[in-house]
Scaffold this motif. Structure first.
Motif, PDB file in Angstrom:
ATOM      1  N   ILE A   1       4.533  11.644   5.572  1.00 43.89           N
ATOM      2  CA  ILE A   1       3.864  10.353   5.656  1.00 43.89           C
ATOM      3  C   ILE A   1       2.717  10.305   4.643  1.00 43.89           C
ATOM      4  CG2 ILE A   1       2.317  11.139   7.513  1.00 43.89           C
ATOM      5  CD1 ILE A   1       2.669   8.306   8.760  1.00 43.89           C
ATOM      6  N   ALA A   2       2.545   9.150   3.987  1.00 37.05           N
ATOM      7  CA  ALA A   2       1.471   8.999   3.005  1.00 37.05           C
ATOM      8  C   ALA A   2       0.129   9.311   3.663  1.00 37.05           C
ATOM      9  CB  ALA A   2       1.477   7.577   2.446  1.00 37.05           C
ATOM     10  N   SER A   3      -0.708  10.066   2.977  1.00 36.53           N
ATOM     11  CA  SER A   3      -1.924  10.585   3.607  1.00 36.53           C
ATOM     12  C   SER A   3      -2.848   9.473   4.106  1.00 36.53           C
ATOM     13  CB  SER A   3      -2.676  11.497   2.643  1.00 36.53           C
ATOM     14  OG  SER A   3      -3.093  10.786   1.482  1.00 36.53           O
ATOM     15  N   ASN A   4      -2.929   8.346   3.406  1.00 39.31           N
ATOM     16  CA  ASN A   4      -3.821   7.288   3.899  1.00 39.31           C
ATOM     17  C   ASN A   4      -3.168   6.453   5.001  1.00 39.31           C
ATOM     18  OD1 ASN A   4      -2.076   5.930   2.027  1.00 39.31           O
ATOM     19  ND2 ASN A   4      -3.542   4.227   1.954  1.00 39.31           N
ATOM     20  N   TYR A   5      -1.881   6.721   5.259  1.00 41.70           N
ATOM     21  CA  TYR A   5      -1.174   6.056   6.354  1.00 41.70           C
ATOM     22  C   TYR A   5      -0.958   7.015   7.526  1.00 41.70           C
ATOM     23  CZ  TYR A   5       2.274   2.956   8.602  1.00 41.70           C
ATOM     24  OH  TYR A   5       2.946   2.132   9.482  1.00 41.70           O
ATOM     25  N   ASP A   6      -1.441   8.220   7.414  1.00 40.18           N
ATOM     26  CA  ASP A   6      -1.214   9.258   8.427  1.00 40.18           C
ATOM     27  C   ASP A   6      -1.941   8.881   9.727  1.00 40.18           C
ATOM     28  OD1 ASP A   6      -0.919  11.508   9.952  1.00 40.18           O
ATOM     29  OD2 ASP A   6      -1.718  12.904   8.462  1.00 40.18           O
ATOM     30  N   ILE A   7      -1.219   8.281  10.645  1.00 33.35           N
ATOM     31  CA  ILE A   7      -1.845   7.777  11.877  1.00 33.35           C
ATOM     32  C   ILE A   7      -2.374   8.915  12.741  1.00 33.35           C
ATOM     33  CG2 ILE A   7      -0.596   5.593  11.913  1.00 33.35           C
ATOM     34  CD1 ILE A   7       1.436   6.783  13.774  1.00 33.35           C
ATOM     35  N   HIS A   8      -1.751  10.061  12.649  1.00 28.66           N
ATOM     36  CA  HIS A   8      -2.221  11.232  13.397  1.00 28.66           C
ATOM     37  C   HIS A   8      -3.619  11.636  12.924  1.00 28.66           C
ATOM     38  CE1 HIS A   8      -2.134  15.164  15.332  1.00 28.66           C
ATOM     39  NE2 HIS A   8      -2.324  15.742  14.165  1.00 28.66           N
ATOM     40  N   ALA A   9      -3.801  11.709  11.607  1.00 26.42           N
ATOM     41  CA  ALA A   9      -5.116  12.077  11.064  1.00 26.42           C
ATOM     42  C   ALA A   9      -6.149  11.005  11.377  1.00 26.42           C
ATOM     43  CB  ALA A   9      -5.012  12.295   9.558  1.00 26.42           C
ATOM     44  N   ARG A  10      -5.739   9.740  11.309  1.00 30.28           N
ATOM     45  CA  ARG A  10      -6.677   8.653  11.591  1.00 30.28           C
ATOM     46  C   ARG A  10      -7.139   8.670  13.043  1.00 30.28           C
ATOM     47  NH1 ARG A  10      -3.080   3.823   9.598  1.00 30.28           N
ATOM     48  NH2 ARG A  10      -4.712   2.549  10.573  1.00 30.28           N
ATOM     49  N   LEU A  11      -6.239   9.041  13.951  1.00 25.65           N
ATOM     50  CA  LEU A  11      -6.580   9.037  15.374  1.00 25.65           C
ATOM     51  C   LEU A  11      -7.449  10.232  15.757  1.00 25.65           C
ATOM     52  CD1 LEU A  11      -6.241   7.777  18.190  1.00 25.65           C
ATOM     53  CD2 LEU A  11      -4.118   9.071  18.434  1.00 25.65           C
ATOM     54  N   TYR A  12      -7.159  11.395  15.185  1.00 27.96           N
ATOM     55  CA  TYR A  12      -7.809  12.624  15.660  1.00 27.96           C
ATOM     56  C   TYR A  12      -8.844  13.185  14.683  1.00 27.96           C
ATOM     57  CZ  TYR A  12      -4.244  12.595  19.263  1.00 27.96           C
ATOM     58  OH  TYR A  12      -3.444  12.238  20.321  1.00 27.96           O
TER      59      TYR A  12
ATOM     60  N   GLY B   1       0.829  -1.198   0.000  1.00 30.89           N
ATOM     61  CA  GLY B   1       0.000   0.000   0.000  1.00 30.89           C
ATOM     62  C   GLY B   1       0.861   1.244   0.000  1.00 30.89           C
ATOM     63  N   GLY B   2       0.215   2.407   0.104  1.00 29.10           N
ATOM     64  CA  GLY B   2       0.952   3.656   0.149  1.00 29.10           C
ATOM     65  C   GLY B   2       1.000   4.357  -1.191  1.00 29.10           C
ATOM     66  N   ASN B   3       1.824   5.379  -1.274  1.00 29.22           N
ATOM     67  CA  ASN B   3       1.879   6.222  -2.473  1.00 29.22           C
ATOM     68  C   ASN B   3       2.850   5.671  -3.514  1.00 29.22           C
ATOM     69  OD1 ASN B   3      -0.014   8.140  -1.725  1.00 29.22           O
ATOM     70  ND2 ASN B   3       1.487   9.458  -0.692  1.00 29.22           N
ATOM     71  N   ARG B   4       2.322   5.488  -4.733  1.00 32.36           N
ATOM     72  CA  ARG B   4       3.151   5.028  -5.849  1.00 32.36           C
ATOM     73  C   ARG B   4       3.453   6.173  -6.832  1.00 32.36           C
ATOM     74  NH1 ARG B   4      -0.793   1.348  -4.959  1.00 32.36           N
ATOM     75  NH2 ARG B   4      -2.022   1.912  -6.807  1.00 32.36           N
ATOM     76  N   HIS B   5       2.863   7.315  -6.554  1.00 34.85           N
ATOM     77  CA  HIS B   5       3.159   8.494  -7.363  1.00 34.85           C
ATOM     78  C   HIS B   5       2.984   9.723  -6.470  1.00 34.85           C
ATOM     79  CE1 HIS B   5      -1.170   9.158  -7.318  1.00 34.85           C
ATOM     80  NE2 HIS B   5      -0.980  10.324  -7.926  1.00 34.85           N
ATOM     81  N   GLY B   6       3.299  10.886  -6.987  1.00 36.46           N
ATOM     82  CA  GLY B   6       3.125  12.125  -6.248  1.00 36.46           C
ATOM     83  C   GLY B   6       4.057  13.188  -6.780  1.00 36.46           C
ATOM     84  N   PRO B   7       3.803  14.458  -6.476  1.00 38.99           N
ATOM     85  CA  PRO B   7       4.645  15.552  -6.984  1.00 38.99           C
ATOM     86  C   PRO B   7       6.124  15.382  -6.632  1.00 38.99           C
ATOM     87  CG  PRO B   7       2.639  16.404  -5.955  1.00 38.99           C
ATOM     88  CD  PRO B   7       2.677  14.944  -5.663  1.00 38.99           C
TER      89      PRO B   7
ATOM     90  N   LYS C   1     -10.029  12.375  -0.594  1.00 43.87           N
ATOM     91  CA  LYS C   1      -8.944  11.888  -1.456  1.00 43.87           C
ATOM     92  C   LYS C   1      -7.748  11.409  -0.632  1.00 43.87           C
ATOM     93  CE  LYS C   1     -10.049  15.009  -5.314  1.00 43.87           C
ATOM     94  NZ  LYS C   1      -9.525  16.133  -6.152  1.00 43.87           N
ATOM     95  N   GLU C   2      -7.531  12.044   0.537  1.00 42.07           N
ATOM     96  CA  GLU C   2      -6.374  11.694   1.351  1.00 42.07           C
ATOM     97  C   GLU C   2      -6.489  10.298   1.949  1.00 42.07           C
ATOM     98  OE1 GLU C   2      -5.493  14.644   4.254  1.00 42.07           O
ATOM     99  OE2 GLU C   2      -5.403  16.286   2.802  1.00 42.07           O
ATOM    100  N   LYS C   3      -7.694   9.766   2.026  1.00 40.59           N
ATOM    101  CA  LYS C   3      -7.891   8.450   2.617  1.00 40.59           C
ATOM    102  C   LYS C   3      -7.699   7.325   1.610  1.00 40.59           C
ATOM    103  CE  LYS C   3     -11.277  10.332   5.893  1.00 40.59           C
ATOM    104  NZ  LYS C   3     -12.659  10.209   6.424  1.00 40.59           N
ATOM    105  N   GLN C   4      -7.554   7.687   0.363  1.00 42.54           N
ATOM    106  CA  GLN C   4      -7.438   6.679  -0.680  1.00 42.54           C
ATOM    107  C   GLN C   4      -6.008   6.169  -0.781  1.00 42.54           C
ATOM    108  OE1 GLN C   4      -8.829   8.509  -4.267  1.00 42.54           O
ATOM    109  NE2 GLN C   4     -10.903   8.865  -3.488  1.00 42.54           N
ATOM    110  N   ASP C   5      -5.893   4.878  -1.129  1.00 42.10           N
ATOM    111  CA  ASP C   5      -4.574   4.326  -1.392  1.00 42.10           C
ATOM    112  C   ASP C   5      -3.992   5.007  -2.624  1.00 42.10           C
ATOM    113  OD1 ASP C   5      -2.426   2.493  -0.915  1.00 42.10           O
ATOM    114  OD2 ASP C   5      -3.124   1.350  -2.649  1.00 42.10           O
ATOM    115  N   ASP C   6      -2.660   5.242  -2.582  1.00 43.64           N
ATOM    116  CA  ASP C   6      -1.965   5.930  -3.678  1.00 43.64           C
ATOM    117  C   ASP C   6      -2.595   7.283  -3.976  1.00 43.64           C
ATOM    118  OD1 ASP C   6      -0.066   6.357  -5.635  1.00 43.64           O
ATOM    119  OD2 ASP C   6      -1.218   5.321  -7.194  1.00 43.64           O
TER     120      ASP C   6
END
Length: 745
Positions: free
Chosen positions: A548-559, A515-521, A570-575
């Motif tokens: 950190i990849a947005s869908n792996y951002d544990i801080h955002a997931r927790l809070y 999982g995670g980001n396979r592309h990006g700026p 969009k940030e919750k999506q894989d890649d």
């Protein structure tokens, strides 16, 4: 004649054995220390007089300022209650503590017998200048919070027994059964450390809801009038309970022929001062007032003990009424103002600040004023702030200042990282995001602290036996090596040409999970066949950081449901192609009625990677340095948690699964893959023109892996820069002072 000679030899041999045995058992009691003796035969070495503590020395009572340091009960790789610190450790530490300029050690609970034996032996060799200690007595904290009633017979009985056990342990007159799982020490206590005691501190920081619950349930409880201590008229029920406990300590100690000053533990949350600008109602809910208790017949006297930090509760930052005074630099100073108001609230008894200080850590848990945050400091910054706080406490007329703390404690937890790690494994690795572990001035560093210095020189890597070459084929990189220890994953790269961070950037993507980001700026047109969880960018000082990849951002997931602004779906999506800053919370969203005022959620970026030198022998040493480059050699160290690890000792990382009851699920992985690239002139080096049609084969790249470690850790003990800064500050203080400035002046 021969028979008589043999008989005399036998008698002499027997006498020697008896004398040796007698000395062995009696020597712990052979303590010579100057004290005064009451008419009753009770010894007194320290007593309170007005707002001062006094020591009996040179046949007279002299004002005494406790220049102290708190001491924890364990070392890396161990939890409290385990037999971990040796007598040799203590003896070495005592010498270092005295050399730093401290005259008192404060301990929180019954220590292992080795502590008291080592202190007695140390002081027997330093009779002219002994090292004293304050003995804390741990209250049944968990039961108090769960039951919300201090008068519960089981709680009351448990605490009274703990008090009796603590006194007997100090005077070397008991055998206790250790309880490692609860952190309680035990063993045979035979060394009398009582003559080196400075005073007693009964209990721990009090939960305000528990105090209020006790007061509400026992509003009609009668006054307590003990043999040595009693409550004053107007005391609440909890204060009456405390009077009983302090009196229990006094009644127990006097049986051993001594009296020492008494106090109970307290903190800002339950002080007797109003905090009108405090957002949280609970932080100003109830008072526990030391002036509502007094000595009835205790020559050694009574004092107040407070834990006072400059960043908690939040009123230190938000309440304008606590910013009335200015410090020596002309800055409005809420800590100084608070010290003076607290001192004024205790006009007739000595007051000690028995905890103060800031940690040297990457992680941050609260923000204070004047940069006095709970974390985010280098060792030098830690020392400078601690020294400022000491000078303000001393200058405000306090009877003592006890720094928190002596040694780093890996097992500690912090509210904003405890959901990311595994509670039963905290003692086995060095998590620099958990600030609570790094208040010490004696650093407990991970195992390769002396083997690898981040300085852009590969010479130390040539000596390593456990490094691994990563066969990564990437333009601009000639070689990449990796190794690890209890605190970091280390990387050294030899570049094809010298690196100029002002004109180019080096990236290291890291992959631990599917999982995670396979592309990006940041990939500048590249695509990967496997995603990245985190991304390191090294360039100028303002841009070097880990994201950190947005869908792996544990801080955002927790809070996400606890105060963070709405997250773009969009940030919750894989890649997603989005990399977010690596953040830690510093305060929750506060809203009425739980809060007096609405206050937004707060967080800080802890993924910033400072360039510098980690060699403590260098004048430009920076304990927070995470990378350095010299010519074609790049070195960096990556804190484990920034890579998503919840426990590197078992190769456990937080996975993508939704959290359950505020707890993240973990996955055991095989290791970490690195994907490096260099961007120059906004173009990936070696990939001129359009992006390649085929994705970069991350899955084919070599895996850096390691053998997990169970409970055997390597660590390096070394004084921090803060030790030497505090040494200079402590040695400038010689006794108590009378404050000349009042709040608002």
């Amino acid at each position: 004649m021969r028979k008589r000679l043999k008989l005399l030899i036998k008698i002499g041999f027997f006498v020697a054995i008896v004398a040796g045995a007698f000395y062995y058992w009696v020597r712990p009691l052979l303590v010579r220390i100057e004290s005064t003796t009451l008419a009753s035969g009770i010894h007194v070495k320290f007593k309170t007089e007005g707002t001062n503590v006094e020591e009996y020395t040179n046949e007279a009572w002299q004002p005494y300022f406790a220049k102290g340091i708190n001491m924890g009960a364990t070392i890396p790789g161990h939890f409290p209650g385990e037999l971990a610190i040796s007598q040799d450790d203590y003896a070495r530490w005592f010498g270092m503590i005295q050399d730093m300029g401290a005259n008192v050690i404060r301990v929180y609970t019954i220590m292992m017998p080795e502590f008291y034996e080592a202190l007695a032996k140390y002081n027997m060799k330093h009779q002219k200048d002994p090292l004293f200690f304050l003995q804390g007595i741990w209250s049944p904290e968990e039961q108090l919070i769960e039951g919300q009633d201090a008068f519960d017979p089981k709680i009351k009985s448990k605490f009274e027994q703990e008090i009796k056990d603590a006194v007997a342990a100090v005077y070397g007159k008991t055998t206790l059964t250790p309880e490692p799982h609860s952190g309680k020490a035990g063993g045979v206590y035979k060394y009398n450390a009582g003559p080196y005691l400075m005073g007693w501190i009964v209990g721990t920081e009090w939960d305000p809801k528990m105090v209020k619950g006790t007061n509400d349930a026992h509003a009609d409880t009668p006054d307590y009038a003990g043999k040595y201590f009693r409550n004053k008229p107007g005391a609440n029920a909890f204060e009456k309970w405390l009077a009983l406990m302090v009196d229990t300590a006094a009644q127990t100690e006097v049986q051993y022929g001594w009296q020492h000053p008494m106090a109970f533990a307290n903190w800002v949350t339950t002080d007797p001062i109003a905090h009108p600008g405090e957002p949280l109602v609970e932080e100003d809910l109830v008072s526990v007032d030391p002036t509502h208790i007094e000595a009835a017949d205790w020559e050694a006297g009574y004092f107040a003990s407070y834990h006072v930090y400059p960043y908690y509760p939040d009123f230190f930052a938000f309440d304008k009424s606590f910013q009335e005074m200015t410090n020596s630099k002309g800055e409005p100073d809420s800590y100084l103002t608070y010290l003076n108001k607290l001192k004024a609230a205790h006009p007739n008894i000595p007051v000690m600040v028995t905890e103060y200080g800031v940690p040297a850590s990457l992680g941050v848990a609260h923000l204070g004023t004047l940069g006095r945050d709970q974390g985010g400091h280098s060792e030098q910054q830690q020392g400078e702030i601690d020294a400022d706080l000491l000078q303000e406490i001393h200058g405000s007329g306090y009877a003592g200042a006890i720094l928190f703390t002596w040694q780093d404690e890996w097992f500690k937890k912090t509210w904003n990282t405890q959901r990311y790690d595994e509670a039963d494994r905290r003692a086995y690795w060095y998590n620099t995001l958990t600030n609570e572990s790094f208040f010490g001035v004696l650093g407990m560093f991970p195992g390769k602290d002396e083997a690898i210095h981040i300085d852009g020189d590969a010479a130390d890597w040539n000596k390593l036996k456990d490094k691994k070459k990563l066969d990564v084929q990437a333009p601009g990189f000639e070689e990449i090596w990796a190794t690890h220890d209890e605190g970091y994953l280390y990387v050294m790269a030899k570049l094809s040409e010298p690196f100029d961070p002002s004109k180019e950037s080096i990236y290291f993507g890291t992959d631990t999970l599917p999982g995670g980001n396979r592309h990006g700026p940041e990939l500048h047109g590249m695509t990967l066949d496997e995603g990245l969880e985190t991304l390191i960018q090294l360039s100028d000082d303002k841009k070097s950081r880990m994201t950190i990849a947005s869908n792996y951002d544990i801080h955002a997931r927790l809070y996400e449901r606890s105060g963070l602004p709405d997250i773009d779906p969009k940030e919750k999506q894989d890649d997603s192609g989005i990399f977010k800053p690596w953040k830690l919370a510093v305060n929750y969203l506060l809203e009425y009625p739980d809060s007096r005022v609405n206050h937004p959620f707060g967080d800080v970026d802890v993924g910033i990677l400072e360039r510098g030198y980690s060699d403590p022998s260098r004048p430009d040493y920076n304990s927070k340095a995470m990378w350095q480059v010299q010519g074609q050699v790049l070195e960096m160290r990556i804190p484990w948690m920034l890579l998503g690890f919840s426990d590197p000792s078992s190769l456990s990382v937080i996975n993508y699964m939704p959290q359950s009851k505020n707890k993240f699920e973990v996955t055991h992985v095989k290791g970490v893959r690195f994907v490096p690239w260099i961007v120059k002139n906004d173009q990936v080096v070696g990939r001129e023109g359009s992006a390649p049609a085929q994705p970069v084969q991350v899955s084919a790249m070599p895996l850096y892996t390691w053998q997990g470690w169970e409970d055997k850790v390597n660590y390096v003990e070394r004084p921090k820069q803060s030790y030497y800064i505090m040494k200079e500050a402590l040695q400038q203080i010689h006794g108590p002072v009378t404050p000349t400035q009042q709040p608002g002046s």
